[in-house]
Design a protein around this motif. Structure first.
Motif, PDB file in Angstrom:
ATOM      1  N   LYS A  40      20.090  -3.505 -80.890  1.00  0.00           N
ATOM      2  CA  LYS A  40      21.180  -3.888 -79.992  1.00  0.00           C
ATOM      3  C   LYS A  40      22.504  -3.768 -80.729  1.00  0.00           C
ATOM      4  N   ALA A  41      23.518  -3.264 -80.049  1.00  0.00           N
ATOM      5  CA  ALA A  41      24.838  -3.143 -80.667  1.00  0.00           C
ATOM      6  C   ALA A  41      25.918  -3.351 -79.613  1.00  0.00           C
ATOM      7  N   ILE A  42      27.080  -3.773 -80.082  1.00  0.00           N
ATOM      8  CA  ILE A  42      28.272  -3.859 -79.226  1.00  0.00           C
ATOM      9  C   ILE A  42      29.187  -2.716 -79.648  1.00  0.00           C
ATOM     10  N   ALA A  43      29.540  -1.868 -78.684  1.00  0.00           N
ATOM     11  CA  ALA A  43      30.280  -0.644 -79.002  1.00  0.00           C
ATOM     12  C   ALA A  43      31.489  -0.492 -78.092  1.00  0.00           C
ATOM     13  N   VAL A  44      32.417   0.373 -78.526  1.00  0.00           N
ATOM     14  CA  VAL A  44      33.559   0.716 -77.696  1.00  0.00           C
ATOM     15  C   VAL A  44      33.071   1.604 -76.554  1.00  0.00           C
ATOM     16  N   ASN A  45      33.490   1.295 -75.351  1.00  0.00           N
ATOM     17  CA  ASN A  45      33.075   2.020 -74.158  1.00  0.00           C
ATOM     18  C   ASN A  45      33.821   3.355 -74.075  1.00  0.00           C
ATOM     19  N   PRO A  46      33.128   4.499 -74.156  1.00  0.00           N
ATOM     20  CA  PRO A  46      33.835   5.795 -74.103  1.00  0.00           C
ATOM     21  C   PRO A  46      34.532   6.041 -72.770  1.00  0.00           C
ATOM     22  N   ASP A  47      34.052   5.407 -71.708  1.00  0.00           N
ATOM     23  CA  ASP A  47      34.670   5.590 -70.396  1.00  0.00           C
ATOM     24  C   ASP A  47      35.890   4.695 -70.199  1.00  0.00           C
ATOM     25  N   GLN A  48      35.954   3.619 -70.975  1.00  0.00           N
ATOM     26  CA  GLN A  48      37.093   2.691 -70.907  1.00  0.00           C
ATOM     27  C   GLN A  48      37.266   2.098 -72.307  1.00  0.00           C
ATOM     28  N   PRO A  49      37.880   2.853 -73.235  1.00  0.00           N
ATOM     29  CA  PRO A  49      37.898   2.475 -74.652  1.00  0.00           C
ATOM     30  C   PRO A  49      38.571   1.153 -74.978  1.00  0.00           C
ATOM     31  N   SER A  50      39.284   0.567 -74.060  1.00  0.00           N
ATOM     32  CA  SER A  50      39.920  -0.719 -74.333  1.00  0.00           C
ATOM     33  C   SER A  50      38.923  -1.870 -74.305  1.00  0.00           C
ATOM     34  N   VAL A  51      37.705  -1.616 -73.809  1.00  0.00           N
ATOM     35  CA  VAL A  51      36.713  -2.683 -73.702  1.00  0.00           C
ATOM     36  C   VAL A  51      35.418  -2.311 -74.432  1.00  0.00           C
ATOM     37  N   PHE A  52      34.583  -3.336 -74.636  1.00  0.00           N
ATOM     38  CA  PHE A  52      33.302  -3.143 -75.321  1.00  0.00           C
ATOM     39  C   PHE A  52      32.152  -3.163 -74.323  1.00  0.00           C
ATOM     40  N   ILE A  53      31.060  -2.502 -74.719  1.00  0.00           N
ATOM     41  CA  ILE A  53      29.827  -2.523 -73.932  1.00  0.00           C
ATOM     42  C   ILE A  53      28.654  -2.815 -74.855  1.00  0.00           C
ATOM     43  N   GLU A  54      27.562  -3.277 -74.277  1.00  0.00           N
ATOM     44  CA  GLU A  54      26.332  -3.475 -75.040  1.00  0.00           C
ATOM     45  C   GLU A  54      25.467  -2.230 -74.903  1.00  0.00           C
ATOM     46  N   ILE A  55      24.935  -1.739 -76.037  1.00  0.00           N
ATOM     47  CA  ILE A  55      24.072  -0.571 -76.017  1.00  0.00           C
ATOM     48  C   ILE A  55      22.795  -0.868 -76.804  1.00  0.00           C
ATOM     49  N   THR A  56      21.770  -0.064 -76.582  1.00  0.00           N
ATOM     50  CA  THR A  56      20.547  -0.127 -77.383  1.00  0.00           C
ATOM     51  C   THR A  56      20.281   1.259 -77.959  1.00  0.00           C
TER      52      THR A  56
END
Length: 333
Positions: A4-20
């Motif tokens: 699990k990681a918290i990453a910068v959202n490529p579609d909206q770089p000002s916010v973070f998303i959770e990815i696996t």
């Protein structure tokens, strides 16, 4: 097993998303570390701002300051084994520490101080390496006599909180720190500063103590804003080191008549360029761990957020961007 990681959202770089992601496998010089805590630094917010401005093609994991447990080692690693507790400041060219598991080059990793918990340990590596390299490898204050002075601009911040005790313990130099609030000034005194002055009027404040020149200056914030004062205050044949990039050209002519030197300190230089002395960072972290366990250096942890989530990473970034952090904010998983 997934990560699990918290990453910068490529579609909206000002916010973070959770990815696996799939569990990574260590290369020859790598450690696979189960991350227990991560500190958020100005470098995180600066990289995030750059991504928000310029965009990116895939999710980007930030966070480079961490503590954790070694789960596996690469074939070329001899100084660590599974189960070791470690700390490190990471490599800005690789995925960061805002993840449950991370690959990191063993040469830039140290053994975690035994006296610190995960959060307190994660607050230190990046700032410790920056302070150590700036003081002892750029300014070389260990060679200075007791008649010499060091001005640390930003004494209560993450780097300053370590630069003050490092300078006091490993040199004979008189340490002057800057702070604007009394609680921040006391923070500096508690860590060993001989004198604390307000950074809003450096020349005037130092004049009150009959100080016209200082021999060494360590700039930890606003290089542009302090440049004119620094050029006036630096002693003939003195040394200035800054960790903060300038937004406008710095007038070097002001240093010419004094034969004064300007040094840059960027903690990621060794890992970014794979320098021959890259392993020195692991050695420094081990030296700092001994100072911590001996009670010479305290953790600069000031606030702990809990849980690896979009909310906790966003809040940690907000606190750093506020610009008034005393010490460090850490997210413990």
């Amino acid at each position: 097993m997934s990560v699990k990681a918290i990453a910068v959202n490529p579609d909206q770089p000002s916010v973070f998303i959770e990815i696996t992601q799939p569990m990574p496998q260590p290369g020859e010089h790598d450690l696979l570390v189960e991350v227990k805590a991560v500190s958020v630094n100005p470098v995180d917010t600066k990289v995030h701002a750059g991504l928000s401005k310029n965009g990116l093609q895939a999710p980007r994991i930030l966070g480079w300051d961490a503590s954790g447990i070694v789960k596996a080692v690469g074939a070329g690693v001899t100084q660590f084994q599974a189960g070791d507790e470690v700390w490190y400041a990471g490599d800005i060219t690789r995925p960061g520490s805002n993840t449950t598991h991370q690959l990191i080059d063993a040469r830039i990793v140290g053994h975690k101080p035994q006296s610190l918990d995960w959060a307190a340990a994660a607050a230190l590596p990046l700032t410790a390496l920056t302070a150590w390299e700036g003081l002892f490898e750029r300014l070389n204050i260990q060679d200075a006599g007791s008649d010499k002075t060091l001005l640390i601009i930003g004494g209560a911040g993450g780097v300053g909180s370590l630069a003050v005790p490092f300078a006091k313990h490993n040199s004979q130099i008189k340490v002057i720190a800057t702070a604007s609030r009394e609680d921040s000034a006391q923070w500096c005194r508690d860590r060993g500063a001989d004198l604390v002055v307000n950074y809003r009027d450096l020349k005037g404040e130092l004049a009150k103590h009959d100080i016209k020149f200082v021999d060494y200056i360590f700039i930890l914030n606003d290089t542009d804003g302090h440049w004119d004062a620094v050029c006036e205050l630096i002693a003939p044949q003195g040394h200035i080191c800054t960790i903060v990039e300038n937004d406008r050209p710095l007038d070097q002519s002001k240093l010419k008549s004094k034969s004064a030197a300007l040094h840059w300190e960027f903690m990621y230089t060794r890992s970014m360029y794979q320098t021959a002395d890259m392993a020195r960072q692991g050695e420094i972290l081990n030296e700092v761990a001994k100072l911590v366990d001996a009670g010479v250096v305290e953790s600069s942890l000031s606030e702990t957020l809990h849980g690896l989530s979009m909310e906790s990473i966003t809040e940690a970034h907000r606190k750093v961007l506020d610009g008034h952090m005393r010490g460090k904010v850490v997210v413990a998983f």
